[in-house]
Design a protein around this motif. Structure first.
Motif, mmCIF file in Angstrom:
data_model
loop_
_atom_site.group_PDB
_atom_site.id
_atom_site.type_symbol
_atom_site.label_atom_id
_atom_site.label_comp_id
_atom_site.label_asym_id
_atom_site.label_seq_id
_atom_site.Cartn_x
_atom_site.Cartn_y
_atom_site.Cartn_z
ATOM 1 N N ALA A 152 0.829 -1.204 0.000
ATOM 2 C CA ALA A 152 0.000 0.000 0.000
ATOM 3 C C ALA A 152 0.864 1.254 0.000
ATOM 4 O O ALA A 152 0.589 2.216 -0.734
ATOM 5 N N ALA A 153 1.941 1.252 0.779
ATOM 6 C CA ALA A 153 2.840 2.415 0.813
ATOM 7 C C ALA A 153 3.478 2.659 -0.545
ATOM 8 O O ALA A 153 3.605 3.806 -0.985
ATOM 9 N N LEU A 154 3.867 1.586 -1.230
ATOM 10 C CA LEU A 154 4.460 1.731 -2.556
ATOM 11 C C LEU A 154 3.462 2.285 -3.571
ATOM 12 O O LEU A 154 3.838 3.023 -4.482
ATOM 13 N N LEU A 155 2.206 1.941 -3.419
ATOM 14 C CA LEU A 155 1.186 2.455 -4.330
ATOM 15 C C LEU A 155 0.805 3.899 -4.010
ATOM 16 O O LEU A 155 0.479 4.673 -4.901
ATOM 17 N N ILE A 156 0.855 4.275 -2.757
ATOM 18 C CA ILE A 156 0.465 5.625 -2.341
ATOM 19 C C ILE A 156 1.552 6.645 -2.664
ATOM 20 O O ILE A 156 1.264 7.777 -3.048
ATOM 21 N N THR A 157 2.806 6.269 -2.545
ATOM 22 C CA THR A 157 3.922 7.202 -2.710
ATOM 23 C C THR A 157 3.878 7.976 -4.026
ATOM 24 O O THR A 157 3.957 9.199 -4.021
ATOM 25 N N PRO A 158 3.720 7.330 -5.177
ATOM 26 C CA PRO A 158 3.677 8.117 -6.413
ATOM 27 C C PRO A 158 2.459 9.030 -6.490
ATOM 28 O O PRO A 158 2.528 10.110 -7.073
ATOM 29 N N GLY A 159 1.372 8.644 -5.886
ATOM 30 C CA GLY A 159 0.172 9.474 -5.910
ATOM 31 C C GLY A 159 0.330 10.755 -5.114
ATOM 32 O O GLY A 159 -0.239 11.779 -5.449
ATOM 33 N N ASP A 160 1.129 10.710 -4.057
ATOM 34 C CA ASP A 160 1.362 11.897 -3.239
ATOM 35 C C ASP A 160 2.171 12.956 -3.963
ATOM 36 O O ASP A 160 1.940 14.147 -3.799
ATOM 37 N N ASN A 161 3.171 12.536 -4.742
ATOM 38 C CA ASN A 161 4.070 13.486 -5.383
ATOM 39 C C ASN A 161 4.679 12.838 -6.626
ATOM 40 O O ASN A 161 5.837 12.439 -6.611
ATOM 41 N N PRO A 162 3.948 12.746 -7.719
ATOM 42 C CA PRO A 162 4.454 12.029 -8.892
ATOM 43 C C PRO A 162 5.698 12.662 -9.510
ATOM 44 O O PRO A 162 6.493 11.978 -10.138
ATOM 45 N N ASP A 163 5.904 13.966 -9.338
ATOM 46 C CA ASP A 163 7.093 14.613 -9.904
ATOM 47 C C ASP A 163 8.378 14.121 -9.249
ATOM 48 O O ASP A 163 9.459 14.225 -9.826
ATOM 49 N N ARG A 164 8.266 13.611 -8.049
ATOM 50 C CA ARG A 164 9.414 13.121 -7.304
ATOM 51 C C ARG A 164 9.949 11.816 -7.880
ATOM 52 O O ARG A 164 11.081 11.435 -7.621
ATOM 53 N N LEU A 165 9.155 11.136 -8.665
ATOM 54 C CA LEU A 165 9.511 9.814 -9.172
ATOM 55 C C LEU A 165 9.683 9.846 -10.687
ATOM 56 O O LEU A 165 8.913 9.271 -11.437
ATOM 57 N N ALA A 166 10.717 10.505 -11.146
ATOM 58 C CA ALA A 166 10.948 10.669 -12.576
ATOM 59 C C ALA A 166 11.586 9.444 -13.221
ATOM 60 O O ALA A 166 11.555 9.296 -14.432
#
Length: 83
Positions: free
Chosen positions: A45-59
């Motif tokens: 769940a944490a791995l799925l939530i992380t990109p949703g919180d700040n997608p620009d952080r995961l380029a």
């Protein structure tokens, strides 16, 4: 005598229901990720939530690995390579 640190039964039941619901949602929407070795429902769940919180952080894949804690540590910021 009552034990102060013993969780009450109602709290354990609530936690159990929450775990069951989370697992059911993940089984439906992310079964491949949930099936990976070492990923429990909380981590998935944490791995799925992380990109949703700040997608620009995961380029890149590397930046996602760093956020997920799976990246190998790099060189310290002040280090130089010797020739």
């Amino acid at each position: 005598m009552l034990e102060v640190n013993r969780p009450d039964r109602a709290a354990r039941r609530r936690r159990g229901k929450t775990d069951w619901r989370l697992t059911a949602v993940l089984t439906r929407y992310a079964p491949v990720l949930l099936a990976r070795p070492g990923l429990d429902p909380d981590t998935t769940a944490a791995l799925l939530i992380t990109p949703g919180d700040n997608p620009d952080r995961l380029a890149s894949e590397g930046s996602f690995a760093a956020v997920a804690g799976a990246a190998s540590p790099g060189k310290p910021g002040g280090s130089r390579s010797s020739w």
